[in-house]
Design an enzyme around this catalytic site. Structure first.
Site, PDB file in Angstrom:
ATOM      1  CD  GLU A   1      73.537-117.743 -75.203  1.00  8.93           C
ATOM      2  OE1 GLU A   1      73.234-117.826 -74.000  1.00  8.93           O
ATOM      3  OE2 GLU A   1      74.685-117.467 -75.590  1.00  8.93           O
TER       4      GLU A   1
ATOM      5  N   PRO B   1      89.583 -95.689 -42.821  1.00  4.47           N
ATOM      6  CG  PRO B   1      89.552 -93.547 -41.927  1.00  4.47           C
ATOM      7  CD  PRO B   1      89.071 -94.945 -41.672  1.00  4.47           C
TER       8      PRO B   1
ATOM      9  CD  GLU C   1      80.137-100.017 -46.533  1.00  3.02           C
ATOM     10  OE1 GLU C   1      80.120 -98.984 -45.859  1.00  3.02           O
ATOM     11  OE2 GLU C   1      79.123-100.510 -47.048  1.00  3.02           O
TER      12      GLU C   1
ATOM     13  CB  CYS D   1      75.006-121.169 -75.602  1.00  2.00           C
ATOM     14  SG  CYS D   1      74.494-120.975 -73.899  1.00  2.00           S
TER      15      CYS D   1
ATOM     16  CD1 TRP E   1      73.031 -90.227 -38.883  1.00  2.00           C
ATOM     17  CD2 TRP E   1      74.285 -91.634 -40.101  1.00  2.00           C
ATOM     18  NE1 TRP E   1      72.791 -91.494 -38.432  1.00  2.00           N
ATOM     19  CE2 TRP E   1      73.548 -92.382 -39.164  1.00  2.00           C
ATOM     20  CE3 TRP E   1      75.140 -92.312 -40.984  1.00  2.00           C
ATOM     21  CZ2 TRP E   1      73.651 -93.771 -39.082  1.00  2.00           C
ATOM     22  CZ3 TRP E   1      75.224 -93.689 -40.892  1.00  2.00           C
ATOM     23  CH2 TRP E   1      74.493 -94.391 -39.942  1.00  2.00           C
TER      24      TRP E   1
HETATM   25  C1  AOF Z   1      76.489-117.696 -72.657  1.00  2.00           C
HETATM   26  N1  AOF Z   1      75.267-117.334 -72.187  1.00  2.00           N
HETATM   27  O1  AOF Z   1      73.929-116.634 -70.535  1.00  2.00           O
HETATM   28  C2  AOF Z   1      76.220-116.898 -70.058  1.00  2.00           C
HETATM   29  C3  AOF Z   1      77.490-117.237 -70.591  1.00  2.00           C
HETATM   30  O2  AOF Z   1      79.659-122.664 -65.748  1.00  2.00           O
HETATM   31  P1  AOF Z   1      78.643-122.134 -66.695  1.00  2.00           P
HETATM   32  O3  AOF Z   1      78.082-123.198 -67.584  1.00  2.00           O
HETATM   33  O4  AOF Z   1      77.545-121.378 -66.036  1.00  2.00           O
HETATM   34  O5  AOF Z   1      79.411-121.140 -67.707  1.00  2.00           O
HETATM   35  C4  AOF Z   1      79.874-119.906 -67.298  1.00  2.00           C
HETATM   36  C5  AOF Z   1      80.623-119.247 -68.433  1.00  2.00           C
HETATM   37  O6  AOF Z   1      79.809-119.164 -69.595  1.00  2.00           O
HETATM   38  C6  AOF Z   1      81.012-117.816 -68.109  1.00  2.00           C
HETATM   39  O7  AOF Z   1      82.293-117.737 -67.542  1.00  2.00           O
HETATM   40  C7  AOF Z   1      80.984-117.136 -69.490  1.00  2.00           C
HETATM   41  O8  AOF Z   1      82.161-117.375 -70.231  1.00  2.00           O
HETATM   42  C8  AOF Z   1      79.821-117.854 -70.153  1.00  2.00           C
HETATM   43  N2  AOF Z   1      78.576-117.196 -69.805  1.00  2.00           N
HETATM   44  N3  AOF Z   1      77.577-117.608 -71.890  1.00  2.00           N
HETATM   45  O9  AOF Z   1      76.591-118.127 -73.808  1.00  2.00           O
HETATM   46  C9  AOF Z   1      75.085-116.937 -70.929  1.00  2.00           C
HETATM   47  N4  AOF Z   1      76.045-116.539 -68.766  1.00  2.00           N
HETATM   48 ZN    ZN Z   2      76.299-120.473 -72.724  1.00  2.00          ZN
END
Ligand code: AOF
Ligand code: ZN
Length: 334
Positions: free
Chosen positions: A54, A269, A266, A85, A170
């Site tokens: 955002e 087994p 990877e 955000c 392979w």
């Molecule tokens: C959003 N927009 O693009 C992402 C979100 O430690 P930070 O600040 O990077 O926050 C990571 C957390 O924020 C992540 O665990 C998830 O809950 C949220 N990610 N949120 O609004 C974003 N990448």
């Molecule tokens: Zn965010």
């Protein structure tokens, strides 16, 4: 239900894929629309510590007043490595926020409520499957408190991974192997058993067909009691190497604690078998070559299953033809 935001949400999901699939944070995309529905900015998240999608989109317009933000994940409501955000969107003056998936994070969630309280029109759950699919691994890892585990093997049509004398290079096609290298680069870590290090001396790098290293290299993790020999190729791995011993669930929990959210398993087994027995595999990638070998070297051994009703039931999520092989991707339902 079809909505006027569906196509834009699909586009936001495409943008999200520009960010890394590895690391602690989910892939997120964000689009800003004007009142006529025209796209005025596109943003995506480039990994932990960088601006969220955002904020990235907002940084590309002079004013966001009255705009609609379309995001694949509910805007976060917390200060982590970056600020909330929800507050950035409120401060920018957007009129509406449309999103796909609720953020399940205990700290991060609540953005939708904050936006609503600020008088912004919030439209949740547009194409929820699209938002979920995008971050499926991240959701699973956080829910289980351990990295997402992808197990891979190559076998013949009759399920053998080596001939009776042990020769196995392979079985699968070069196209399958190149696909596997791409998959390695999409995981935080790549794990092998300590016996495999002794037997095969793997380098565990993610490489292109002509041997160049991909920009991102997963961290190699050797699991098991045997020492990594001084001559091992792993000592020259660009990320170094981690050696772990002990119960698998505890190893995975330790990896989660240091920020590992995905692991590419990877083999060999016996390690693979232990992971499956303990229910620690989320996804299986099996490259099946048009070849029969017979013999005792099967892809899995005793899984502790005595009767059909105890079978591990999987669902196939994808099949591909790669250079004469069939590559099956299957998932556990949990
Ligand atoms: C959003 N927009 O693009 C992402 C979100 O430690 P930070 O600040 O990077 O926050 C990571 C957390 O924020 C992540 O665990 C998830 O809950 C949220 N990610 N949120 O609004 C974003 N990448
Ligand atoms: Zn965010």
């Amino acid at each position: 239900m079809i909505t006027k935001y569906d196509d834009v949400m699909r586009r936001a999901a495409e943008l999200a894929l520009r960010g890394p699939r590895t690391g602690e944070n989910p892939q997120v995309g964000c689009i800003l629309l004007d009142e006529s529905g025209t796209i005025v900015a596109e943003g995506w998240h480039r990994g932990a510590g960088t601006p969220h999608a955002e904020v990235d989109a907002l940084s590309k317009v002079d004013s966001a007043k009255g705009l609609t933000a379309v995001v694949t994940l509910e805007p976060c409501n917390h200060t982590g490595r970056t600020g909330p955000c929800s507050e950035a969107l409120i401060a920018a003056g957007v009129a509406r926020v449309v999103y796909s998936l609720d953020d399940p994070g205990v700290a991060a969630r609540g953005g939708a409520q904050k936006l609503t309280d600020a008088g912004i029109d919030v439209v949740p759950h547009i194409l929820p499957g699209v938002g979920e699919n995008l971050v499926h691994r991240w959701l699973t890892a956080n829910r289980l408190g351990r990295p997402w585990v992808t197990a891979k093997w190559g076998s013949t049509l009759d399920g053998r991974v080596a001939a009776t004398d042990g020769t196995s290079q392979w079985i699968t096609s070069s196209e399958s192997r190149s696909f596997i290298h791409h998959l390695r680069a999409q995981h935080d870590t790549i794990a092998v058993g300590s016996g495999t290090v002794l037997a095969d001396n793997p380098s565990l790098t993610a490489r292109t067909a002509n041997g160049d290293l991909f920009p991102f290299q997963p961290l190699p993790v050797v699991i098991g009691a045997r020492e990594i020999p001084s001559g091992s190729s792993l000592w020259s791995h660009p990320r170094g190497v981690l050696h772990e011993t002990g119960p698998l669930d505890e190893i995975l929990a330790r990896l989660f604690d240091i920020g590992v959210r995905s692991l590419f398993l990877e083999g060999g087994p016996s390690l693979l078998n232990s992971f499956i027995r303990e229910g620690l595999v989320d996804e299986y990638i099996v490259c099946i070559a048009p070849m029969l070998l017979g013999g005792t070297r099967t892809s899995t051994g005793d899984l502790g299953i005595d009767t059909l009703t105890q079978a591990r039931k999987l669902s196939i999520v994808e099949t591909q033809h790669l250079g004469g092989d069939i590559v099956v991707t299957a998932r556990e339902a949990h």
